[in-house]
Design a protein around this motif. Structure first.
Motif, mmCIF file in Angstrom:
data_model
loop_
_atom_site.group_PDB
_atom_site.id
_atom_site.type_symbol
_atom_site.label_atom_id
_atom_site.label_comp_id
_atom_site.label_asym_id
_atom_site.label_seq_id
_atom_site.Cartn_x
_atom_site.Cartn_y
_atom_site.Cartn_z
ATOM 1 N N SER A 271 0.843 -1.196 0.000
ATOM 2 C CA SER A 271 0.000 0.000 0.000
ATOM 3 C C SER A 271 0.874 1.240 0.000
ATOM 4 C CB SER A 271 -0.897 0.012 1.240
ATOM 5 O OG SER A 271 -1.653 1.210 1.283
ATOM 6 N N ASN B 101 -11.162 2.677 2.180
ATOM 7 C CA ASN B 101 -11.795 2.031 1.031
ATOM 8 C C ASN B 101 -11.632 0.510 1.129
ATOM 9 O OD1 ASN B 101 -9.071 2.090 0.435
ATOM 10 N ND2 ASN B 101 -9.281 3.310 -1.419
ATOM 11 N N CYS C 106 -12.403 0.542 -7.623
ATOM 12 C CA CYS C 106 -12.055 -0.242 -6.452
ATOM 13 C C CYS C 106 -10.577 -0.195 -6.092
ATOM 14 C CB CYS C 106 -12.422 -1.691 -6.770
ATOM 15 S SG CYS C 106 -13.910 -1.901 -7.760
ATOM 16 N N ASN C 107 -10.254 -1.137 -5.202
ATOM 17 C CA ASN C 107 -8.874 -1.559 -4.931
ATOM 18 C C ASN C 107 -8.771 -3.025 -5.285
ATOM 19 O OD1 ASN C 107 -9.079 0.168 -1.810
ATOM 20 N ND2 ASN C 107 -8.057 0.889 -3.644
ATOM 21 N N HIS D 298 -1.749 -0.788 -3.308
ATOM 22 C CA HIS D 298 -3.023 -0.173 -2.945
ATOM 23 C C HIS D 298 -3.025 1.342 -3.207
ATOM 24 C CE1 HIS D 298 -5.437 1.189 0.869
ATOM 25 N NE2 HIS D 298 -6.253 1.143 -0.165
ATOM 26 N N ASP D 299 -3.887 1.771 -4.088
ATOM 27 C CA ASP D 299 -4.146 3.181 -4.415
ATOM 28 C C ASP D 299 -3.035 3.880 -5.198
ATOM 29 O OD1 ASP D 299 -6.753 3.293 -3.494
ATOM 30 O OD2 ASP D 299 -6.234 4.033 -1.513
ATOM 31 N N ASN E 296 -4.688 4.668 -8.578
ATOM 32 C CA ASN E 296 -5.806 5.607 -8.393
ATOM 33 C C ASN E 296 -5.289 7.027 -8.183
ATOM 34 O OD1 ASN E 296 -7.773 3.598 -8.546
ATOM 35 N ND2 ASN E 296 -7.786 3.216 -6.348
ATOM 36 N N CYS F 123 -14.426 3.767 -4.456
ATOM 37 C CA CYS F 123 -13.259 3.716 -3.561
ATOM 38 C C CYS F 123 -12.151 4.674 -3.987
ATOM 39 C CB CYS F 123 -12.768 2.283 -3.461
ATOM 40 S SG CYS F 123 -13.892 1.301 -2.441
ATOM 41 N N ALA G 162 -9.056 7.311 -1.922
ATOM 42 C CA ALA G 162 -7.662 7.465 -2.349
ATOM 43 C C ALA G 162 -7.357 8.931 -2.628
ATOM 44 C CB ALA G 162 -7.418 6.618 -3.602
ATOM 45 N N GLU H 65 -7.837 0.288 -10.610
ATOM 46 C CA GLU H 65 -7.572 -0.841 -9.704
ATOM 47 C C GLU H 65 -8.849 -1.654 -9.479
ATOM 48 O OE1 GLU H 65 -5.454 0.471 -6.133
ATOM 49 O OE2 GLU H 65 -4.501 2.071 -7.264
#
Ligand code: SF4
Ligand code: MSK
Length: 625
Positions: free
Chosen positions: A12, A314, A444-445, A451-452, A455, A474, A478, A547
């Motif tokens: 992440s 998220n 999304c993730n 993670h992110d 995004n 989500c 982010a 994502e």
């Protein structure tokens, strides 16, 4: 996509997530990242979509050993059928959520509940008139009865088109009729997809995909759109307000309740209950300093947009929120709720409550919410949370610090109000090249990505290029954590976007709501196209889900493309085993509906591709690139 063991830093981009991932390791809690590693490498037949389980002559899989299933279906047919059913899952999810909203609205209109009310009667009357319902001189509830009935009609099967098609530019309506993709009814299109993909029906991949487009349009222009509009009528149309985001919104000295899922029917009642003085006093009796409510995923977005309730995280933060050890209770409705939350809750003193009969989780306690008992059930749930506060082990509590400020609440009504009541200033800014275009970054993730990372970086790159970003789902969390949802973020934008957003006092990334609220973006696109006198596909617009993971995200992408919006995905759906389906998605649809998908995992390259498309659209409109 293959996967090797990731470091916590690779999992992440966020410090609150990393802190909780370290704690999860210490506490022996398994997370989605651990389970992804166990599942990797993924089955290639599944990943490319060539595994068929539609009948018991199979399962069949297409590969070097066999080019046809037992029935003779080839890879194209199998992939198209699988993808059609995948899209049906997404359309059903959003649209059944929409139906639940109508049922609440219907119950209000018919006096069957005192627990819900019409909060925005002005919007209700406007929509009723838009859909041809007489409003003048009538009682509000009589109009509401007719409007609820009209909404239900869009789910049925006896119409030529769903009600909100009147919002679509006429040229585009003609095109959809010509292609046979005009959505006739939400349920009808989903049912027809299930029928077509039964063994021995639609064995023409392109034909199946066209039904995928029609069904997804039914989701975007009816199921999701109705969910959004009815939620605004019942709970208020969002307007800009401040809030906060990340795990730091949890409070060490208060009872913490998380709401998770999608439908505001449950979470709005929980919000009422946590503000009840009697329950606050009860929390104090139990040693807490109050009751703190925070959101997760799209139920979080719904509450944040309308009420400013803070967002804990998220999709990939849902397990980690419980790992703080500070959550007394997590109340869920449906969609995107990992079954693992039951197990993670059991590692702490947390309790998981389910509320919908259609989304029960073994090991969680079920408190059924119905139209007539929402208020009472919410009070019961909040009391259960308070009762758990004394069970909390404060030595196991670790809450990250420093929540991030954001501005939320950008409904189309709010955007129009910011523009002075008309789209003209926005159109002028687009014509002048100050805002070169707009991109909806949604979805999304997925633990396959950091993670992110995508995004956030895609949003940052686009605003640098004077492209306005509209965020939902989500991605909002982010963008909020990255500091992109505040007016000060204009400093990261290109000069034109900075000037316009600065003058309007708005951020360069607008929080437009939850997954179903992508319908707000569709409507905005249609309003712009109608105002300029072109099709949506002529506008300098794009969509992206960098994502994504869910069936719903694929359906959103498909209705965006079918509506004429070029759509980027970070990775393809499970279709690459079919040359026909892949070619149609990546270029063939462009000739039919004026838009197609583009796949690019790198957010910086994706920004370039989107920028090029926007430049091409601008030039075609006679504007400077
Ligand atoms: Fe195999 Fe055809 Fe049955 Fe699919 S429908 S499982 S390809 S026999
Ligand atoms: S909750 S569908 S993970 S956006 Fe709407 Fe988030 Fe995607 Fe679910």
């Amino acid at each position: 996509m293959t996967q090797t063991k990731k470091t916590i830093e690779e999992m992440s981009i966020w410090e609150d997530a990393r802190q909780m991932l370290r704690k999860a390791e210490r506490d022996g809690v398994e997370t989605a990242w651990d389970r992804l590693e166990q599942q990797t490498p993924h089955c290639q037949f599944g990943e490319t979509g060539v595994c068929c389980r539609i009948c018991t002559m199979g399962p069949c899989r297409i590969g070097k050993k066999a080019q046809f299933g037992v029935c003779g279906a080839d890879a194209d047919v199998i992939v198209a059928r699988n993808f059609g059913r995948f899209l049906a899952g997404g359309a059903a999810g959003h649209s059944d959520h929409g139906r639940d909203c109508i049922e609440a609205f219907h119950a209000v209109a018919h006096g069957e509940t005192q627990d819900y009310q019409i909060k925005d009667s002005v919007k209700m009357l406007r929509i009723a008139a838009e859909l041809g319902i007489k409003t003048e001189g009538r009682e509000l509830l009589d109009v509401a009865k007719d409007l609820a009935a009209e909404f239900f009609e869009s789910f049925g099967s006896r119409r030529e088109q769903v009600g909100f098609i009147n919002r679509v530019p006429l040229k585009q309506q003609e095109l959809w009729k010509k292609l046979g993709i005009m959505p006739r009814g939400v349920d009808r299109e989903i049912t027809e997809m299930m029928h077509r993909t039964h063994m021995g029906c639609d064995n023409d991949a392109a034909n199946t995909l066209l039904q995928g487009a029609r069904m997804s349009l039914g989701d975007g222009w009816a199921g999701s759109m109705i969910a959004t509009e009815v939620s605004d009528i019942l709970f208020g149309t969002p307007s800009p307000r401040m809030s906060k985001v990340n795990l730091a919104v949890l409070k060490k000295d208060q009872v913490n309740i998380l709401v998770h899922g999608h439908n505001p029917i449950v979470s709005e009642k929980i919000l009422e209950a946590v503000n009840d003085p009697e329950l606050i006093a009860y929390a104090k009796e139990k040693g807490a300093n109050g009751i703190n409510l925070a959101g997760l995923c799209c139920t979080g977005n719904e509450l944040m947009m309308r009420q400013g309730i803070p967002m804990a995280g998220n999709h990939l933060m849902t397990e980690l929120a419980i790992v703080t050890g500070a959550v007394e209770l997590i109340v869920v409705d449906y969609q995107c709720i990992m079954p693992s939350l039951v197990q993670v809750s059991k590692c702490y003193h947390s309790k998981m409550i389910t509320t919908a009969d259609k989304a029960r989780f073994t090991g969680a306690e079920h408190v059924k919410f119905e139209m007539h008992n929402g208020r009472e059930q919410a009070r019961k749930v909040v009391r259960m949370a308070i009762d758990r506060f004394p069970l909390r082990n404060q030595d196991r509590v670790e809450i990250p610090e420093n929540p991030v400020d954001l501005v939320t609440g950008f409904s189309n009504e709010a955007i129009l109000a910011a523009l002075g009541g008309t789209l003209t200033p926005l159109i002028d800014a687009i014509k002048a090249g100050k805002i070169r275009g707009a991109v909806g970054i949604v979805g999304c993730n997925n633990p396959k990505y950091q993670h992110d990372y995508c995004n956030v970086n895609l949003a940052r790159e686009l605003i640098k290029k004077d492209i306005l970003v509209l965020a939902t789902g989500c991605v909002t969390t982010a963008a909020g954590k990255a500091g992109l949802l505040v007016p000060e973020a204009i400093e990261q934008a290109g000069p034109g976007l900075k000037e316009i957003c600065g003058a309007l006092g708005i951020p360069p990334v607008l929080h437009m709501g939850s997954c179903v609220d992508n319908a707000r973006i569709l409507q905005l696109a249609a309003m712009l196209a109608n105002e300029i006198g072109v099709s949506i596909s002529d506008l300098p617009l794009a969509a992206s889900s960098p994502e994504w993971y869910s069936e719903k995200a694929a359906t959103i992408g498909t209705y965006a493309v079918a509506s004429g919006i070029y759509t980027h995905l970070g990775h393809p759906p499970n279709i690459t085993g079919s040359p026909i389906v892949t070619q149609l998605a990546l270029s063939g649809l462009d000739d039919l509906v004026g838009a197609c998908f583009v796949i690019e995992p790198d957010p910086f390259k994706a920004a370039e591709l989107i920028d090029k498309r926007i430049t091409d659209k601008r030039i075609a409109l006679g504007l400077a690139g």
